[in-house]
Design a protein around this motif. Structure first.
Motif, PDB file in Angstrom:
ATOM      1  N   ALA A   1       0.831  -1.208   0.000  1.00  0.00           N
ATOM      2  CA  ALA A   1       0.000   0.000   0.000  1.00  0.00           C
ATOM      3  C   ALA A   1       0.865   1.258   0.000  1.00  0.00           C
ATOM      4  O   ALA A   1       0.513   2.257  -0.629  1.00  0.00           O
ATOM      5  CB  ALA A   1      -0.952  -0.013   1.196  1.00  0.00           C
ATOM      6  N   ILE A   2       1.998   1.229   0.688  1.00  0.00           N
ATOM      7  CA  ILE A   2       2.925   2.367   0.658  1.00  0.00           C
ATOM      8  C   ILE A   2       3.524   2.493  -0.739  1.00  0.00           C
ATOM      9  O   ILE A   2       3.621   3.589  -1.293  1.00  0.00           O
ATOM     10  CB  ILE A   2       4.017   2.222   1.732  1.00  0.00           C
TER      11      ILE A   2
ATOM     12  N   PRO B   1       0.291   6.516   3.252  1.00  0.00           N
ATOM     13  CA  PRO B   1       1.414   7.463   3.287  1.00  0.00           C
ATOM     14  C   PRO B   1       2.702   6.790   3.746  1.00  0.00           C
ATOM     15  O   PRO B   1       2.677   5.799   4.479  1.00  0.00           O
ATOM     16  CB  PRO B   1       0.948   8.514   4.300  1.00  0.00           C
ATOM     17  N   GLY B   2       3.809   7.333   3.305  1.00  0.00           N
ATOM     18  CA  GLY B   2       5.129   6.867   3.716  1.00  0.00           C
ATOM     19  C   GLY B   2       6.156   7.853   3.219  1.00  0.00           C
ATOM     20  O   GLY B   2       5.980   8.466   2.181  1.00  0.00           O
TER      21      GLY B   2
ATOM     22  N   LEU C   1      11.235   5.629   4.992  1.00  0.00           N
ATOM     23  CA  LEU C   1      11.646   5.701   6.391  1.00  0.00           C
ATOM     24  C   LEU C   1      10.831   4.744   7.247  1.00  0.00           C
ATOM     25  O   LEU C   1       9.609   4.630   7.089  1.00  0.00           O
ATOM     26  CB  LEU C   1      11.459   7.114   6.936  1.00  0.00           C
ATOM     27  N   ASP C   2      11.507   4.065   8.164  1.00  0.00           N
ATOM     28  CA  ASP C   2      10.838   3.237   9.161  1.00  0.00           C
ATOM     29  C   ASP C   2      10.106   4.178  10.119  1.00  0.00           C
ATOM     30  O   ASP C   2      10.680   5.171  10.563  1.00  0.00           O
ATOM     31  CB  ASP C   2      11.882   2.403   9.917  1.00  0.00           C
TER      32      ASP C   2
ATOM     33  N   GLU D   1       9.890  16.679  10.557  1.00  0.00           N
ATOM     34  CA  GLU D   1      11.230  16.151  10.804  1.00  0.00           C
ATOM     35  C   GLU D   1      11.449  14.869  10.001  1.00  0.00           C
ATOM     36  O   GLU D   1      12.518  14.669   9.413  1.00  0.00           O
ATOM     37  CB  GLU D   1      11.458  15.876  12.292  1.00  0.00           C
ATOM     38  N   ALA D   2      10.449  14.004   9.925  1.00  0.00           N
ATOM     39  CA  ALA D   2      10.568  12.777   9.134  1.00  0.00           C
ATOM     40  C   ALA D   2      10.833  13.125   7.673  1.00  0.00           C
ATOM     41  O   ALA D   2      11.715  12.545   7.032  1.00  0.00           O
ATOM     42  CB  ALA D   2       9.313  11.920   9.271  1.00  0.00           C
ATOM     43  N   GLU D   3      10.098  14.072   7.151  1.00  0.00           N
ATOM     44  CA  GLU D   3      10.286  14.461   5.746  1.00  0.00           C
ATOM     45  C   GLU D   3      11.663  15.071   5.525  1.00  0.00           C
ATOM     46  O   GLU D   3      12.276  14.864   4.484  1.00  0.00           O
ATOM     47  CB  GLU D   3       9.189  15.421   5.294  1.00  0.00           C
TER      48      GLU D   3
END
Length: 138
Positions: free
Chosen positions: A10-11, A17-18, A31-32, A126-128
């Motif tokens: 699905a990602i 989303p991912g 990213l995990d 921050e993840a992005e």
């Protein structure tokens, strides 16, 4: 090829989303959500395969070429001293879709053996930002 109900499929298709850092016809990397260290990337084959033994032999080399590229990008993009690259088959595999962990490492970062403490990102921004740095290094 995707499997019904598979989170990673699905990602890969954009249904979920991912923070995707790489995607082509062979593999995708993102990213995990529960990283060992920030910038921890999962690399998975684009075609659903549950374990390494399920991945067709002709796909193994091209898949690991992508793992190698992501490991290089994690080191360069995050200015890491190295990476820890690992995979589980069934046992400790939280999502039944083959994936390789590429974890940024630095000396004295606290990681010992196979005890993997997890951290979180301060938020989507921050993840992005971490995903963007790895993406730019690819």
């Amino acid at each position: 090829m995707s499997a019904e109900g598979c989170l990673f499929c699905a990602i890969a298709t954009g249904e979920r989303p991912g923070n995707v850092v790489f995607s082509d016809e062979v593999a995708f990397a993102f990213l995990d959500v529960r990283p060992v260290f920030k910038g921890h990337v999962l690399v998975a084959p684009a075609a659903h395969a549950e374990t390494l033994t399920d991945l067709p032999a002709p796909s193994v080399g091209p898949f690991f070429e992508r793992v190698q590229a992501v490991a290089t990008a994690v080191e360069r993009g995050l200015e890491a001293g190295g990476t820890f690259v690992a995979m589980n088959n069934r046992i400790s595999q939280s999502v039944p879709h083959l994936h390789v962990h590429v974890v940024p490492r630095n000396r004295k970062d606290g990681l010992r053996g196979f005890f993997w403490p997890r951290t979180t990102y301060d938020g989507p921004g921050e993840a992005e930002a971490y995903a963007s740095r790895v993406r730019a290094a690819l």
